[in-house]
Design a protein around this motif. Sequence first.
Motif, PDB file in Angstrom:
ATOM      1  N   LEU A 497      25.328 -45.309 -47.409  1.00  0.00           N
ATOM      2  CA  LEU A 497      23.901 -45.179 -47.476  1.00  0.00           C
ATOM      3  C   LEU A 497      23.226 -44.054 -48.337  1.00  0.00           C
ATOM      4  N   PHE A 498      24.125 -42.831 -48.158  1.00  0.00           N
ATOM      5  CA  PHE A 498      23.670 -41.617 -49.189  1.00  0.00           C
ATOM      6  C   PHE A 498      23.891 -41.934 -50.660  1.00  0.00           C
ATOM      7  N   GLN A 499      25.220 -42.953 -50.746  1.00  0.00           N
ATOM      8  CA  GLN A 499      25.408 -43.110 -52.130  1.00  0.00           C
ATOM      9  C   GLN A 499      24.404 -44.143 -52.778  1.00  0.00           C
ATOM     10  N   GLN A 500      23.967 -44.901 -52.071  1.00  0.00           N
ATOM     11  CA  GLN A 500      22.922 -45.770 -52.336  1.00  0.00           C
ATOM     12  C   GLN A 500      21.741 -45.065 -52.906  1.00  0.00           C
ATOM     13  N   HIS A 501      21.443 -43.652 -52.336  1.00  0.00           N
ATOM     14  CA  HIS A 501      20.359 -43.079 -52.687  1.00  0.00           C
ATOM     15  C   HIS A 501      20.585 -42.015 -53.556  1.00  0.00           C
ATOM     16  N   GLY A 502      21.687 -42.184 -54.329  1.00  0.00           N
ATOM     17  CA  GLY A 502      22.006 -41.401 -55.401  1.00  0.00           C
ATOM     18  C   GLY A 502      22.847 -39.925 -54.870  1.00  0.00           C
ATOM     19  N   PHE A 549      19.281 -50.035 -36.731  1.00  0.00           N
ATOM     20  CA  PHE A 549      19.837 -48.687 -36.866  1.00  0.00           C
ATOM     21  C   PHE A 549      19.960 -48.356 -38.369  1.00  0.00           C
ATOM     22  N   PHE A 550      20.226 -49.356 -39.173  1.00  0.00           N
ATOM     23  CA  PHE A 550      20.250 -49.338 -40.544  1.00  0.00           C
ATOM     24  C   PHE A 550      18.872 -48.830 -41.213  1.00  0.00           C
ATOM     25  N   LEU A 557      16.161 -41.133 -43.763  1.00  0.00           N
ATOM     26  CA  LEU A 557      17.022 -40.432 -45.182  1.00  0.00           C
ATOM     27  C   LEU A 557      15.996 -40.222 -46.002  1.00  0.00           C
ATOM     28  N   ARG A 558      15.354 -41.166 -46.338  1.00  0.00           N
ATOM     29  CA  ARG A 558      14.296 -41.260 -47.240  1.00  0.00           C
ATOM     30  C   ARG A 558      12.937 -40.126 -47.164  1.00  0.00           C
TER      31      ARG A 558
END
Length: 617
Positions: A497-502, A549-550, A557-558
């Motif tokens: 999830l973090f990786q998807q957000h850079g 949850f996702f 996170l955003r």
Amino acid sequence: MPKIKQLSAHEAQKIAAGEVVERPANIVKELIENSLDAGATAITIMVEDGGKKLLRIIDNGCGMDVQDAHMCFVKHATSKVECIEDVTHVQTHGFRGEALASVAAVGRVTLLTKEATALEGIKLEVENSIIISESIAPHTTGTDISVKDLFFNIPARQKFLKSRDTEWRHVLQLVTAFCLDYPDIHFKLFSESKQILNCPPVHSLHERCEQIFDTTASRQLLAITATKDNQRITIEGIISHHQILRYDRNDLYFFVNKRWVKNHKLGTALIKGYKNLLPASRYPVAAIAITIDPALVDINIHPRKEEIKFLHPRIIESLIEQAVSEGLAQKTSSDIAPAIAEAPVSYSSSYSVFKPFNFDMFAQQSAQSYNSYAPIANVMPTHANTSSPIGDTAPLSFFEPETVPLQKSQPLDVQQSMHTVQECADYRLIGQFNNTYLLIEQKDGLYLVDQHAAHERILYELFAKRFHDVATINLLFPDLISLSEDDVTLITPHLALFQQHGIMVEQFNENQLIVESTPIHLKNISCNELIREMIAVIKEYEHIHEEEFFKAVTEKLRAQMACKAAVKAGDTLSQEQMTQLLKDLYQTENRFACPHGRPTGFLLSTYEIEKKFKRKL
Ligand code: ADP
Ligand code: MG
């Protein structure tokens, strides 16, 4: 010497009464339910000293004849069921025949009642469960019950009663709940002879909410609905927009099959439906009616049936959350705006309502630069293939801005901003106040924008909608984050999830993570805090259904990334950076609130200013 003695019937009754009656509001509940069971269409409630001195409930129901009037105070005397089999399909509120017997054991009771066919009414006075006087009395059809001096005969219980204000609040909340549950009944509530509520019958919950919540709130209410499993569960309700806020959950009302219930998790689900629109520790106003197959709920977990247990609580909770978020989503910022503009500014216990700024002129200038007002010290070029001054460039992908970000040294482009002013007569950016707020002169007053909240909103939407386009940079010195082994185990499955957000983060060893690159907006910001915050979020949402949850964790996170990357209060902004900020804010979908629900701006109207100077009265 034998030690066991049987309690006298009266002492036993006083003890048993404690299950039903703990405080005045419990009696009000039982008596209103009796009135509803008696077919009343109008119910008046009178209270003195929070109900400790007097509670009086008057209804226009079927009333009782002489025999029933005597019987109603006897324990287990009820007209509603005859045997245990009846209990399974009973439609009335009461059926145990305990309420009036309990009330008669703990207060001085006066009953006045008349059936429609009777010529006169009957009046009984009861103390310590004994009828002490009986007379014929004129009365209209219906029942009038007074309970005076609660616990006069049980000092040990009387001492546990709370202050007048606390007991009154419980009564008020209870009566409010009945009003919301039964819009077709005329309720009146008096405290110390002063009328507090008057709710003539209406046709809908929405109209009832308008009678109960103050006008500012009711103009901001919207209807929500949801159904599941072929109508075995339906949800219908009214919720407030996110601008209407309370400081506690007391204006969240839930009804299950017409019964007011207290269930913390339903409230939490409702609040989750607001996503990031509510500020921390602020709550909306809501009345939600859940209709459900009775086989799917257990109402008998609480002696007063105030709490409830669902067979599948998650289904109900997610249905509520979904209904709320869909209801709010349907109201786009643009159609919320006029309503807010019309609403009076002051509002009793709410966060203040803010008015929208007329950003129309910005729409014409659509050049986007998401980095041009990043904290000045952090600003760096974001073009693809541009080397990072602090390390290798290994971007995942780039969002190409159309303008090159400003450097701090760049002079203010006064000419350009003057030009802007001339172009649009009803707008002028005055400048920055306290390095925190942008001041904007417009036709109807002075508009203030909170630079942090506004930038947070812009970045949140950027991360939400275009995160594939967010530029990333490699860190010269990778960030090592030390955590407990448990936390590393908890977060490792979610690193994608973090990786998807850079945020390129991986497990380094059993109690460390390593961050090697971040979105350009988070450059110079340690991911340590962000990761720790997200661990807390994951723990909070861990138990919920995978898909939700996702969604929930992604949103958090955003929001956290946006908060960390946004300009802070205290950052000096150039004229151009301010103009860009406003322009980008205009392009957001929900420009009136930051992801945490704080307003991005508010209008100080010319009228308010003139009033302060006593130019206007
Ligand atoms: P329950 O409601 O469980 O039957 P209660 O002690 O509350 O037991 O009431 C006992 C009976 O008194 C009821 O069954 C009903 O017949 C009668 N009664 C109580 N309140 C009223 C009222 N307001 N109007 C008419 N009848 C009433
Ligand atoms: Mg009853």
